[in-house]
Design a protein around this motif. Structure first.
Motif, PDB file in Angstrom:
ATOM      1  N   ILE A  54       0.851  -1.199   0.000  1.00 39.54           N
ATOM      2  CA  ILE A  54       0.000   0.000   0.000  1.00 39.54           C
ATOM      3  C   ILE A  54       0.882   1.242   0.000  1.00 39.54           C
ATOM      4  O   ILE A  54       0.641   2.199  -0.740  1.00 39.54           O
ATOM      5  CB  ILE A  54      -0.950   0.019   1.222  1.00 39.54           C
ATOM      6  CG1 ILE A  54      -2.004  -1.081   1.107  1.00 39.54           C
ATOM      7  CG2 ILE A  54      -1.628   1.385   1.343  1.00 39.54           C
ATOM      8  CD1 ILE A  54      -2.985  -1.132   2.282  1.00 39.54           C
ATOM      9  N   GLU A  55       1.935   1.234   0.809  1.00 37.94           N
ATOM     10  CA  GLU A  55       2.822   2.403   0.859  1.00 37.94           C
ATOM     11  C   GLU A  55       3.447   2.672  -0.506  1.00 37.94           C
ATOM     12  O   GLU A  55       3.561   3.828  -0.926  1.00 37.94           O
ATOM     13  CB  GLU A  55       3.903   2.200   1.926  1.00 37.94           C
ATOM     14  CG  GLU A  55       3.328   2.265   3.331  1.00 37.94           C
ATOM     15  CD  GLU A  55       4.371   2.243   4.437  1.00 37.94           C
ATOM     16  OE1 GLU A  55       3.976   2.400   5.603  1.00 37.94           O
ATOM     17  OE2 GLU A  55       5.571   2.080   4.145  1.00 37.94           O
ATOM     18  N   ASN A  56       3.848   1.612  -1.204  1.00 36.36           N
ATOM     19  CA  ASN A  56       4.422   1.810  -2.534  1.00 36.36           C
ATOM     20  C   ASN A  56       3.399   2.435  -3.478  1.00 36.36           C
ATOM     21  O   ASN A  56       3.730   3.321  -4.266  1.00 36.36           O
ATOM     22  CB  ASN A  56       4.910   0.481  -3.107  1.00 36.36           C
ATOM     23  CG  ASN A  56       6.258   0.074  -2.530  1.00 36.36           C
ATOM     24  OD1 ASN A  56       6.955   0.889  -1.931  1.00 36.36           O
ATOM     25  ND2 ASN A  56       6.613  -1.187  -2.702  1.00 36.36           N
ATOM     26  N   SER A  57       2.153   1.994  -3.395  1.00 34.43           N
ATOM     27  CA  SER A  57       1.115   2.544  -4.275  1.00 34.43           C
ATOM     28  C   SER A  57       0.860   4.014  -3.962  1.00 34.43           C
ATOM     29  O   SER A  57       0.680   4.833  -4.863  1.00 34.43           O
ATOM     30  CB  SER A  57      -0.182   1.754  -4.134  1.00 34.43           C
ATOM     31  OG  SER A  57      -0.002   0.444  -4.620  1.00 34.43           O
ATOM     32  N   LEU A  58       0.840   4.348  -2.677  1.00 37.97           N
ATOM     33  CA  LEU A  58       0.625   5.749  -2.310  1.00 37.97           C
ATOM     34  C   LEU A  58       1.804   6.596  -2.770  1.00 37.97           C
ATOM     35  O   LEU A  58       1.629   7.704  -3.280  1.00 37.97           O
ATOM     36  CB  LEU A  58       0.416   5.879  -0.788  1.00 37.97           C
ATOM     37  CG  LEU A  58      -0.854   5.205  -0.246  1.00 37.97           C
ATOM     38  CD1 LEU A  58      -0.892   5.262   1.282  1.00 37.97           C
ATOM     39  CD2 LEU A  58      -2.113   5.856  -0.834  1.00 37.97           C
ATOM     40  N   ASP A  59       3.020   6.070  -2.624  1.00 42.42           N
ATOM     41  CA  ASP A  59       4.201   6.795  -3.104  1.00 42.42           C
ATOM     42  C   ASP A  59       4.137   7.023  -4.616  1.00 42.42           C
ATOM     43  O   ASP A  59       4.690   7.985  -5.128  1.00 42.42           O
ATOM     44  CB  ASP A  59       5.484   6.021  -2.763  1.00 42.42           C
ATOM     45  CG  ASP A  59       5.904   6.172  -1.307  1.00 42.42           C
ATOM     46  OD1 ASP A  59       5.367   7.079  -0.641  1.00 42.42           O
ATOM     47  OD2 ASP A  59       6.756   5.395  -0.842  1.00 42.42           O
ATOM     48  N   ALA A  60       3.481   6.112  -5.324  1.00 44.06           N
ATOM     49  CA  ALA A  60       3.386   6.236  -6.778  1.00 44.06           C
ATOM     50  C   ALA A  60       2.256   7.183  -7.189  1.00 44.06           C
ATOM     51  O   ALA A  60       1.936   7.301  -8.368  1.00 44.06           O
ATOM     52  CB  ALA A  60       3.178   4.860  -7.409  1.00 44.06           C
ATOM     53  N   GLY A  61       1.622   7.826  -6.202  1.00 41.30           N
ATOM     54  CA  GLY A  61       0.595   8.820  -6.502  1.00 41.30           C
ATOM     55  C   GLY A  61      -0.742   8.221  -6.888  1.00 41.30           C
ATOM     56  O   GLY A  61      -1.518   8.836  -7.630  1.00 41.30           O
ATOM     57  N   THR A 112       8.422  10.540   1.127  1.00 43.91           N
ATOM     58  CA  THR A 112       7.713   9.335   0.690  1.00 43.91           C
ATOM     59  C   THR A 112       7.640   8.344   1.846  1.00 43.91           C
ATOM     60  O   THR A 112       8.377   8.439   2.816  1.00 43.91           O
ATOM     61  CB  THR A 112       8.457   8.673  -0.490  1.00 43.91           C
ATOM     62  OG1 THR A 112       9.845   8.590  -0.162  1.00 43.91           O
ATOM     63  CG2 THR A 112       8.282   9.468  -1.763  1.00 43.91           C
ATOM     64  N   MET A 113       6.734   7.382   1.717  1.00 45.80           N
ATOM     65  CA  MET A 113       6.592   6.372   2.757  1.00 45.80           C
ATOM     66  C   MET A 113       7.802   5.434   2.743  1.00 45.80           C
ATOM     67  O   MET A 113       8.284   4.998   3.772  1.00 45.80           O
ATOM     68  CB  MET A 113       5.318   5.558   2.528  1.00 45.80           C
ATOM     69  CG  MET A 113       4.048   6.391   2.419  1.00 45.80           C
ATOM     70  SD  MET A 113       3.663   7.259   3.929  1.00 45.80           S
ATOM     71  CE  MET A 113       2.918   5.945   4.851  1.00 45.80           C
ATOM     72  N   GLY A 114       8.281   5.082   1.554  1.00 44.65           N
ATOM     73  CA  GLY A 114       9.420   4.186   1.439  1.00 44.65           C
ATOM     74  C   GLY A 114      10.691   4.955   1.155  1.00 44.65           C
ATOM     75  O   GLY A 114      10.649   6.101   0.710  1.00 44.65           O
ATOM     76  N   GLY A 156      -1.330   4.341 -10.123  1.00 45.97           N
ATOM     77  CA  GLY A 156      -0.244   5.302  -9.958  1.00 45.97           C
ATOM     78  C   GLY A 156       0.639   5.418 -11.189  1.00 45.97           C
ATOM     79  O   GLY A 156       0.275   4.948 -12.272  1.00 45.97           O
ATOM     80  N   GLU A 157       1.811   6.026 -11.001  1.00 46.99           N
ATOM     81  CA  GLU A 157       2.648   6.363 -12.148  1.00 46.99           C
ATOM     82  C   GLU A 157       3.269   5.157 -12.857  1.00 46.99           C
ATOM     83  O   GLU A 157       3.737   5.275 -13.981  1.00 46.99           O
ATOM     84  CB  GLU A 157       3.763   7.318 -11.714  1.00 46.99           C
ATOM     85  CG  GLU A 157       4.709   6.695 -10.721  1.00 46.99           C
ATOM     86  CD  GLU A 157       5.760   7.663 -10.192  1.00 46.99           C
ATOM     87  OE1 GLU A 157       5.643   8.865 -10.465  1.00 46.99           O
ATOM     88  OE2 GLU A 157       6.670   7.194  -9.503  1.00 46.99           O
ATOM     89  N   GLY A 158       3.281   3.993 -12.200  1.00 46.02           N
ATOM     90  CA  GLY A 158       3.806   2.802 -12.860  1.00 46.02           C
ATOM     91  C   GLY A 158       5.325   2.705 -12.797  1.00 46.02           C
ATOM     92  O   GLY A 158       6.006   3.624 -12.342  1.00 46.02           O
ATOM     93  N   ILE A 159       5.836   1.563 -13.258  1.00 48.07           N
ATOM     94  CA  ILE A 159       7.281   1.323 -13.253  1.00 48.07           C
ATOM     95  C   ILE A 159       7.714   1.088 -14.701  1.00 48.07           C
ATOM     96  O   ILE A 159       7.100   0.290 -15.419  1.00 48.07           O
ATOM     97  CB  ILE A 159       7.634   0.071 -12.415  1.00 48.07           C
ATOM     98  CG1 ILE A 159       7.041   0.182 -11.002  1.00 48.07           C
ATOM     99  CG2 ILE A 159       9.147  -0.125 -12.341  1.00 48.07           C
ATOM    100  CD1 ILE A 159       7.205  -1.074 -10.148  1.00 48.07           C
TER     101      ILE A 159
END
Ligand SMILES: Nc1ncnc2c1ncn2[C@@H]1O[C@H](COP(=O)(O)OP(=O)(O)OP(=O)(O)O)[C@@H](O)[C@H]1O
Ligand SMILES: [Mg+2]
Length: 568
Positions: free
Chosen positions: A32-39, A92-94, A61-64
């Motif tokens: 979840i933190e990664n998704s939030l970091d990705a906006g 950011t969370m991470g 989010g913005e994707g990789i």
């Protein structure tokens, strides 16, 4: 001596996983933190078997980017910081660049992602030491990370996982915290194919109501304080929202849920005098400050923080909360008077000392009465005042009884005596009480059958989120059995059965007694009032309730004469 060796990369990750990937809920937190970091504006959590079988988070989010996919799985690889300065100001969370590598080392992980400027999506899988090739896949912008079979390759760890229901409960709590922190983001939770929760993007208050209940929202006071770049906002639950356990205390620092002693202490101090004894405040608070003022890199799972200026942070939070809880100095004593009847009466009658004729002898803790007297010590009821107090006349004058507090003490002592004698006597309910419960409560009920029986309960599982209460303590069976059972389960779940039956036994009994006691505003017939007075005379320590408030006061005729300046 064996020679010193450099450990293989995957073993390093597995060791690191021990710190961050404790259970499915910790995987969920990282994803979840990664998704939030990705906006992400919306994210969907999919769990199977409490997350043990699968934890998946899908975001928009913005994707990789294609070439970054293998890197996302590498240790110490992150897009979020590049230097020590970045770390000190991290927003950011991470930032550790470790979560996905750690998770991949102990589970089967798959990522599918697409950035805005990419013509198609890309996917990659990893499993233990193995990392696959990047392959094309069809999808929209955003990322889906799916983690299956946690600890499939580390059976010793797998043994530490609890039941599906318990693990699901922990996942739900992680989901709730994230959703409380980010009401602007839409959250969906599915478990075993069913939607368990769906929250659209909404204002803070609506999100709080959706997750913590309307009662919490309506019983709470707004908090809003600012000093420079420092801001505290949110909701402080009033005395009615207080609970027996500290399980509704949400503190977020820069959007991160933290357990912090300093902040918890400031909150407890702000509530001092507002709550009785063991009652725990409920709150939802957001602290925002310059990232440089707080170190988030002190705990692998990032649930603890360290403030640069701890002292002033404590003062700021304390004062902000105190102001919110008592908006003006003039209002404070009034608010206090409504919760603490004893001192208010004293103040109102301007007595130096309440002087009950029938004193409690601290040695025997019973009411003493001269042998020759036949009239009962607490006299006979005259009337009920505002649904709260019983007025009674005895030899000495007027007796004022807080009927709820007094009854609570009586019920408490009875429960205690019967538990001491073996078990609280139970009463079978003609119609079992249905109890909507969190998965964790259902698991707790199953795991603690025996302890519950000692406390007078019999519960059976009626569904994944429902319990049926078939028997309840006889003394309390007439009340809201479901609410009572819920409180008892929470206690068991939070402190464990040994604690609850030993060190916390009295708190538990007090909580139960509170459920059984007559509520304020219930009209009592004179016979009922007199029965209560007689029971008080029989009950040990009946002079104060379980929360330490007095249960009755004596106003002697002399006191009343003084009040009316009447010389005799
Ligand atoms: N849902 C996602 N959307 C976009 N990028 C992602 C997503 N999840 C992971 N990433 C990318 O993969 C990288 C590695 O993620 P990982 O969680 O392992 O590390 P981190 O978030 O940088 O730090 P931490 O270990 O503290 O969580 C991230 O830095 C980010 O670039
Ligand atoms: Mg991360």
């Amino acid at each position: 001596m064996r020679p010193i060796r450099v450990l293989p990369e995957v073993l390093v990750s597995q060791i690191a996983a021990g710190e961050v990937v404790e259970r499915p809920a910790s995987v969920l937190k990282e994803l979840i933190e990664n998704s939030l970091d990705a906006g992400a504006a919306a994210l969907t959590v999919t769990l199977d078997e409490g997350g043990i079988r699968r934890v998946q988070v899908e975001d928009d989010g913005e994707g990789i980017a294609r070439d970054d996919l293998p890197l996302a799985l590498a240790r110490h690889a992150t897009s979020k910081i590049a230097s020590l300065e970045d770390l000190e100001a991290v927003a950011t969370m991470g930032f550790r660049g470790e979560a996905l590598a750690s998770i991949a080392s102990v589970a089967r992980l798959a990522i599918a992602s697409r950035t805005a400027d990419s013509p198609h999506g890309c996917a990659i899988r990893a499993e233990g030491a193995y990392v696959g090739e990047v392959e094309p896949t069809a999808r929209e912008r955003g990322t889906t990370v799916s983690v299956e079979d946690l600890y499939f390759n580390t059976p010793a760890r797998r043994k530490f996982l609890r039941t599906e229901a318990t693990e699901f409960g922990h996942c739900e709590e992680v989901f709730r915290r994230a959703a409380l922190a980010r009401p602007d983001v839409a959250f969906t939770l599915r478990h075993n194919g069913r939607v368990a929760s769906h929250l659209r993007s909404q204002p803070h208050g609506d999100r709080a109501a959706a997750l913590l209940g309307r009662e919490f929202l309506h019983g709470s006071l707004p908090v809003e304080a600012q000093a420079g770049t420092l801001r505290l906002h949110g909701l402080a639950g009033g005395p009615q929202a207080a609970r027996a356990r500290a399980d509704a205390q949400y503190f977020f620092v820069n959007g991160r849920f933290v357990r912090d002693r300093l902040l918890a202490h400031a909150a407890r101090q702000a509530y001092a005098g507002q709550l009785h004894g063991e009652r725990q405040p409920a709150y939802l608070l957001f602290l925002e400050l310059d990232a440089r003022g707080v170190d988030v890199n002190v705990h692998p799972a990032k649930t603890e923080v360290r403030f640069r200026d701890a002292r002033s942070m404590h003062q700021f939070v304390l004062h902000a909360l105190q102001r919110a809880l008592a908006p003006s100095a003039a209002e404070a004593p009034v608010a206090y008077a409504t919760v603490s009847a004893g001192p208010a009466i004293q103040a109102a009658f301007a007595m130096e000392q309440p002087a009950p004729l029938y004193r409690f002898d601290p040695a025997s803790s019973v009411v003493s009465l001269p042998e020759s007297e036949k009239a009962p010590p607490l006299g006979y009821a005259l009337a009920q005042l505002h649904g709260v107090y019983i007025l009674a006349q005895n030899e000495a004058g007027l007796v004022l009884v807080d009927m709820h507090a007094a009854h609570e003490r009586i019920v408490y002592e009875k429960l205690r005596a019967s538990l001491d004698a073996g078990a609280v006597s139970a009463q079978q309910l003609l119609v079992p009480a249905a109890l909507k419960a969190e998965a964790l409560d259902v698991a707790t009920a199953e795991e603690n059958r025996e302890a519950l029986a000692r406390l007078g309960f019999e519960m059976s599982v009626a569904g994944p989120n429902e319990l049926a209460v078939r028997a309840a303590p006889a003394l309390l069976a007439g009340g809201d059995v479901a609410a009572l059972a819920r409180d008892v389960l929470k206690e068991l779940r939070e402190f464990g059965v040994e604690q609850v039956l030993a060190r916390r036994r009295d708190e538990l009994l007090a909580t139960m007694a509170c459920h059984g006691a007559v509520r304020a505003n219930r009209a009592l017939a004179p016979a009922e009032m007199n029965a209560l007075l007689r029971e008080m005379e029989q009950t040990e320590r009946s002079g104060s309730c379980n929360h330490g408030r007095p249960t009755w006061y004596q106003l002697t005729l002399a006191d009343l004469d003084k009040l009316f300046l009447r010389g005799r």
